[in-house]
Design an enzyme around this catalytic site. Structure first.
Site, PDB file in Angstrom:
ATOM      1  CE  LYS A 197      -3.657   2.329   2.511  1.00 32.43           C
ATOM      2  NZ  LYS A 197      -4.676   2.237   3.544  1.00 32.43           N
ATOM      3  CE  LYS A 249      -6.009   1.864  -0.858  1.00 33.57           C
ATOM      4  NZ  LYS A 249      -6.396   2.071   0.494  1.00 33.57           N
TER       5      LYS A 249
HETATM    6  C1  PBG Z   1      -7.371   3.295   5.087  1.00 34.30           C
HETATM    7  C2  PBG Z   1      -7.802   3.207   3.699  1.00 34.30           C
HETATM    8  C3  PBG Z   1      -7.645   4.191   2.719  1.00 34.30           C
HETATM    9  C4  PBG Z   1      -8.170   3.677   1.541  1.00 34.30           C
HETATM   10  C5  PBG Z   1      -8.641   2.402   1.819  1.00 34.30           C
HETATM   11  N1  PBG Z   1      -8.371   2.120   3.163  1.00 34.30           N
HETATM   12  C6  PBG Z   1      -7.162   5.577   2.836  1.00 34.30           C
HETATM   13  C7  PBG Z   1      -5.773   5.871   3.142  1.00 34.30           C
HETATM   14  O1  PBG Z   1      -4.913   5.001   3.292  1.00 34.30           O
HETATM   15  O2  PBG Z   1      -5.503   7.056   3.281  1.00 34.30           O
HETATM   16  C8  PBG Z   1      -8.190   4.395   0.230  1.00 34.30           C
HETATM   17  C9  PBG Z   1      -9.100   3.854  -0.776  1.00 34.30           C
HETATM   18  C10 PBG Z   1      -9.357   4.732  -1.937  1.00 34.30           C
HETATM   19  O3  PBG Z   1      -8.714   5.774  -2.165  1.00 34.30           O
HETATM   20  O4  PBG Z   1     -10.266   4.371  -2.686  1.00 34.30           O
HETATM   21  N2  PBG Z   1      -8.215   2.643   5.964  1.00 34.30           N
END
Ligand code: PBG
Length: 323
Positions: A197, A249
């Site tokens: 991520k 992601k």
């Molecule tokens: C954090 C989380 C995020 C997203 C999914 N889970 C936000 C982040 O890490 O700031 C982002 C998903 C998206 O942008 O569609 N719980």
């Protein structure tokens, strides 16, 4: 050695729809898609998310109807995000059996028992500062946070969740959650780890949708977008800690990472087409610059081609309706 022109004519297999379909290497079906949804407590009516055309926050009190509609459309899996009105320093609402996270899971399973229900295991939607864990002296404290993540996963499992998806990017979080679930009597609840991520600018619209006002950024725990080798280390560590599914992601800007992980792990691999990727396509299509239907299928297909087995996408509902 393969023959070359004029013996080799690749256009022979491109001559008709039937031939093209016959030799197509990759397909995307509803079986592969997970639909992320936003559920807000203490809200009366659906609230459109301006930065994500077509996406609305679902009022908790209308969740039953919304879930039935999603299941009726043919969607088979959802990922739940809570929009909390009970935030504090630690995100303690997620540790309560009557908190928003537990309630969303119960209501979803009650409304559509066959719908695979996945919980995003993190704290940022429930903390007043917007960070993904407990703050000690300015930073998110890793080891305290993973203990809390384990507790949160057990609360979700008790509420009936089908899969846990830890997204906090704390070291050791998969092992901590696996051991908490096993000790809590849930050895069969799988973990889909947000393993690679990145600290991405593509999450902008999500933070508005989920109502997280982040002060600062997440660079001290999410990955540097310019690192691919590190993503492999993260993924292989999560696999070793007991993850059942790995994830990359965002998706489209990271197809190289997807494909490298595909070559090094035998686990199922997920791609998350995030809010910013969704917004780019929606706004470009609304401006008449691209054909949304075709672009969506091309991007989802590209993710599968690069090695994804499953895809989290806000386009799942459109996909279900349009086929
Ligand atoms: C954090 C989380 C995020 C997203 C999914 N889970 C936000 C982040 O890490 O700031 C982002 C998903 C998206 O942008 O569609 N719980």
């Amino acid at each position: 050695m393969q023959p070359h022109f004029p013996a080799a004519r690749l256009r022979r297999l491109r001559a008709s729809d039937t031939l093209r379909d016959l030799v197509q290497e990759t397909t995307v079906t509803l079986n592969d898609l997970i639909y992320p949804i936003f559920v807000e407590e203490e809200l009366d009516d659906y609230a459109p998310v301006e930065s994500m055309p077509g996406i609305r926050r679902i009022p908790e009190r209308k969740l039953d109807g919304a879930i039935k509609e999603i299941a009726r459309a043919g969607i088979r899996s959802v990922m739940l995000f809570g929009v909390s009105h009970h935030k504090d320093d630690t995100g303690s609402d997620t540790l309560r059996s009557d908190g928003l996270m537990a309630r969303m899971i119960k209501r979803t399973k009650d409304a559509a028992p066959e719908l695979l229900t996945i919980s995003d295991t993190c704290f940022c939607e429930y903390t007043s500062h917007g960070h993904c864990g407990v703050i000690h002296n300015d930073g998110v404290h890793n080891d305290h946070t993973i203990e809390n993540l384990g507790q949160q996963a057990v609360v979700a499992a008790k509420a009936g969740v089908d899969m846990i998806a830890p997204s906090a990017m704390m070291d050791g979080q998969v092992a901590a959650i696996r051991s908490a679930l096993d000790r809590g009597g849930f050895p069969d609840v799988p973990i889909m780890a947000y393993s690679s991520k990145f600290a991405s600018a593509f999450y902008g619209p999500f933070r508005a949708a989920a109502g997280c006002d982040l002060k600062g950024d997440r660079k001290a725990y999410q990955m540097n977008p310019l690192n691919a080798r590190e993503a492999l280390r993260e993924s292989l560590l999560d696999e070793a800690e007991g993850a059942d599914i790995l994830m990359v992601k965002p998706a489209l800007p990271y197809l190289d990472v997807l494909s490298q992980i595909r070559q090094r792990s035998l686990l199922p691999l997920a791609a998350y087409q995030v809010s910013g990727e969704y917004a780019m396509i929606k706004f470009a299509a609304a401006a008449g610059a691209i054909d949304e239907h075709r672009v969506v299928r091309e991007t989802l297909g590209a993710m599968k081609r690069a090695g994804a087995d499953l895809i989290l996408t806000y386009f799942a509902m459109d996909f279900a309706r349009q086929g």
